[in-house]
Design an enzyme around this catalytic site. Structure first.
Site, PDB file in Angstrom:
ATOM      1  CD  GLN A   1     -10.114   6.928  -1.215  1.00 15.50           C
ATOM      2  OE1 GLN A   1     -11.245   6.790  -0.725  1.00 15.50           O
ATOM      3  NE2 GLN A   1      -9.050   6.273  -0.732  1.00 15.50           N
TER       4      GLN A   1
ATOM      5  CG  ASP B   1      -5.594  -5.806   1.686  1.00 15.40           C
ATOM      6  OD1 ASP B   1      -6.251  -5.022   0.978  1.00 15.40           O
ATOM      7  OD2 ASP B   1      -5.234  -5.515   2.851  1.00 15.40           O
TER       8      ASP B   1
ATOM      9  CG  ASP C   1      -0.266  -0.093   2.528  1.00 12.08           C
ATOM     10  OD1 ASP C   1       0.969   0.102   2.579  1.00 12.08           O
ATOM     11  OD2 ASP C   1      -0.947  -0.341   3.534  1.00 12.08           O
ATOM     12  CB  SER C   2       0.261   4.707  -0.884  1.00  7.16           C
ATOM     13  OG  SER C   2      -0.791   5.100  -0.011  1.00  7.16           O
ATOM     14  N   GLY C   3       0.975   3.651   2.222  1.00  3.57           N
ATOM     15  CA  GLY C   3       1.268   4.190   3.552  1.00  3.57           C
ATOM     16  C   GLY C   3       0.239   5.184   4.029  1.00  3.57           C
ATOM     17  N   GLY C   4      -0.531   5.756   3.091  1.00  7.30           N
ATOM     18  CA  GLY C   4      -1.464   6.825   3.455  1.00  7.30           C
ATOM     19  C   GLY C   4      -2.499   6.401   4.489  1.00  7.30           C
ATOM     20  CG  PHE C   5      -5.798   2.903   5.594  1.00  4.41           C
ATOM     21  CD1 PHE C   5      -7.085   3.411   5.554  1.00  4.41           C
ATOM     22  CD2 PHE C   5      -5.515   1.886   6.497  1.00  4.41           C
ATOM     23  CE1 PHE C   5      -8.086   2.908   6.384  1.00  4.41           C
ATOM     24  CE2 PHE C   5      -6.504   1.384   7.335  1.00  4.41           C
ATOM     25  CZ  PHE C   5      -7.786   1.893   7.277  1.00  4.41           C
TER      26      PHE C   5
ATOM     27  N   GLY D   1     -11.087   3.366   0.634  1.00 10.11           N
ATOM     28  CA  GLY D   1     -12.014   4.098   1.490  1.00 10.11           C
ATOM     29  C   GLY D   1     -13.277   3.336   1.817  1.00 10.11           C
TER      30      GLY D   1
END
Lengths: 377, 377
Positions: free
Chosen positions: B191, B268, B93-97, B218
């Protein structure tokens, strides 16, 4: 029809012995190290992986299993082998040592030890007869007599009293074990603390009762290694050559080498499994603390020549990361590595005894530990 | 020479799709479930056993790995595949969550999100460009754009602002990803919260940027399942048929069946691994809570027809004992069972789509869950 329990020597080299124990659930090559499966599981590793390390036999703890799930329940579920999915031999201790170290409000008299469970506060009684009964319900290939194990240092009087009580309990244990099926055995336990005369007296009395194997108990409880080795040297010559000798609760790889040199055939210890849960790896190069930051960028596995996946397939940097991150996989891989190291050591010992070069090989192994780990590139 | 990243459909059955993703580290049969390996380890299971369950791809979390051990260090150690000894595909993942759910003192502006590490209190900045750079350092086969993920419920204005920011970050992520080696891909993330119009706007804008795959983000953040399914139904028709569709963070077996029915290809979720550490087993008969005393004398394995050793070789009584005793092996075996169950479910889904009977098969699977577990004899 199951073969009777037996032991035969394959080779001797000085006092060191290579042999084979035959049990109801198969053979044990000796000298043997038994991984400890306290609560019917070797912590953090599957039985399949324990078997892959080469272990022939596990140890399980009667004290823990009598409290949970209970020996009658294990028997109803088909016995301990089936319960934990381990088809090979199992040795159980008598519960005495852990009653004395873990339980509260214990009271020892001639009849039994009475104690309060550390789990639920219930009172339990463990007599020599009940200890044998529990181990038969579990289905242990090798059961141990109930004994009283003191912590050292203790006075000579205390040691003698406990040793004599243990001898009387040995007789009662042996009577309770009569009628066991072929392939199952009961071992007597030599006590006597650090007093050579008491140790000899205990050994001779037990040998007079004719056990199928003999353990040396009450060592590795805090005394210096030299005391432990002196007691082994005192006791081993008293024991019959055609019976296996088990040094209870020992030990470090160094303890094992020095005890094999003095005629010991069987060992058990929580060290490889406990150390594995604390970031420590046993290797040919000695003990490695994976918490240490020096491993953070080290590409190398613990030992690329190993056939254990945990030892060969993961970098020290990765193991360091897992340990620092408190990941279960760190405990799993280091436990597996440590059990594999111990079993490889035992195989090495057996091979060198059979080749008549045990003492030379033991020297090489110890030299490699002292030399230590190769620095990272 | 590595083949380019690609996706092709093998079969469709209604909106359900069976396909194959080709990456630098091999193929992924879809619909696919990705076990979560947050800190470069799927908790409580070895990668060899993860592979044995049939998983083609793992997910790892950029947020955790950027903090420890750090992407530059992973790159110096040969990349994430080598670090964790997993040679097959990895999605990050991008890390954002997780910046938004785990870190403190975060500040989001047009440029980046700035946050304080939950491990050591240091400040970090994560921009779309840095998120891509980190994922390239890790060596992810499939990288995700940085996005802003709100928790629902949120106001339409908040949702729209975050969606528009995520679109601008999608463009910057895509630019940053230019020049990637063949076989590696970057996915855009749709999103728009629970607002169908915003979801459509987001999907169309991303498709205009031509990503190699599309995620729906989201969702599974607390909204009812019906809202999640409605959003999938809104978004899926906007996405090109020849690109994989990934529903992030989902879900239960039931969520998966219903999402596959609406055209999702990849999933996932921490559910199978987390539940395994809390005494819960996923089976054909529904979820089984091994803490429950009704299992204490149950001889039966979780499912004797399974080919997973954890599912087939240990009694429920033993699993109950391990869970009650807080033994690591309990978490290990239940995690393994759950991952095997999820992978068997995905295989079942793929087979039934190819056979043109997905909806019938999904009904049978759901019926077996509802019918529940067979009572003990």
């Amino acid at each position: 029809m199951t073969k009777p329990f037996s032991f035969h020597l394959i080779a001797t080299d000085g006092a060191a012995r290579a042999g084979e124990v035959e049990t109801a659930h198969g053979r044990i090559a000796t000298p043997a190290f038994m991984p400890v499966g306290t609560q019917a599981t070797v912590k953090a590793v599957t039985v399949d992986d324990v078997a892959r390390t080469g272990a022939d036999i596990l140890l399980a703890n009667t004290y823990h299993l009598m409290l949970r799930p209970g020996p009658e329940r294990v028997a109803a579920l088909g016995g301990l082998h089936r319960f934990m999915n381990w088809p090979k031999p199992i040795l159980t201790d008598s519960g005495g040592f852990q009653v004395m170290s873990l339980s509260q409000l214990r009271k020892i008299d001639e009849h039994a030890v009475t104690f309060r469970s550390h789990l639920d506060g219930n009172m339990y009684e463990l007599s020599p007869e009940r200890a044998v009964e529990i181990q038969r319900l579990l289905g242990s290939d090798i059961a141990m007599q109930l004994d009283e194990c003191l912590r050292l240092p203790a006075t000579r009087d205390e040691i003698e009293r406990a040793m004599q009580l243990s001898l009387r309990w040995a007789e009662r244990s042996k009577r309770a074990f009569e009628g066991a099926k072929p392939g199952y055995a009961l071992f007597g336990i030599v006590q006597g603390g650090d007093d050579p005369a008491l140790r000899v007296e205990s050994a001779r009395a037990l040998v007079g009762m004719d056990f199928q194997g003999y353990a040396i108990g009450g060592l590795a409880v805090g005394e210096p290694q030299a005391v432990m080795l002196a007691m082994i040297e005192t006791v081993a010559p008293e024991l019959p050559a055609d019976r296996p000798r088990y040094l209870m609760g020992v030990g470090t790889p160094d303890d094992i080498l020095k005890s094999v040199a003095r005629g010991i055939d069987m060992f058990d210890c929580v060290m490889p499994t406990r150390a594995g849960r604390h970031g420590l790896a046993f290797t040919r190069f000695g003990k490695i603390n994976l918490k240490n930051a020096r491993h953070a960028e080290d590409h190398r596995p613990l030992d690329e020549t190993s056939d254990c996946p945990a030892t060969r397939d993961y970098s020290r940097a990765y193991l360091h990361h897992l340990v620092k991150s408190n990941e279960l996989l760190g405990a799993m891989l280091l436990t597996w590595n440590n059990l594999a190291y111990y079993q490889n050591l035992m195989q090495d010992i057996r091979t060198s005894i059979e080749a008549g070069r045990f003492s030379e090989r033991a020297g090489e192994i110890q030299e490699a530990w002292v030399k230590g780990d190769i620095p990272a590139l």
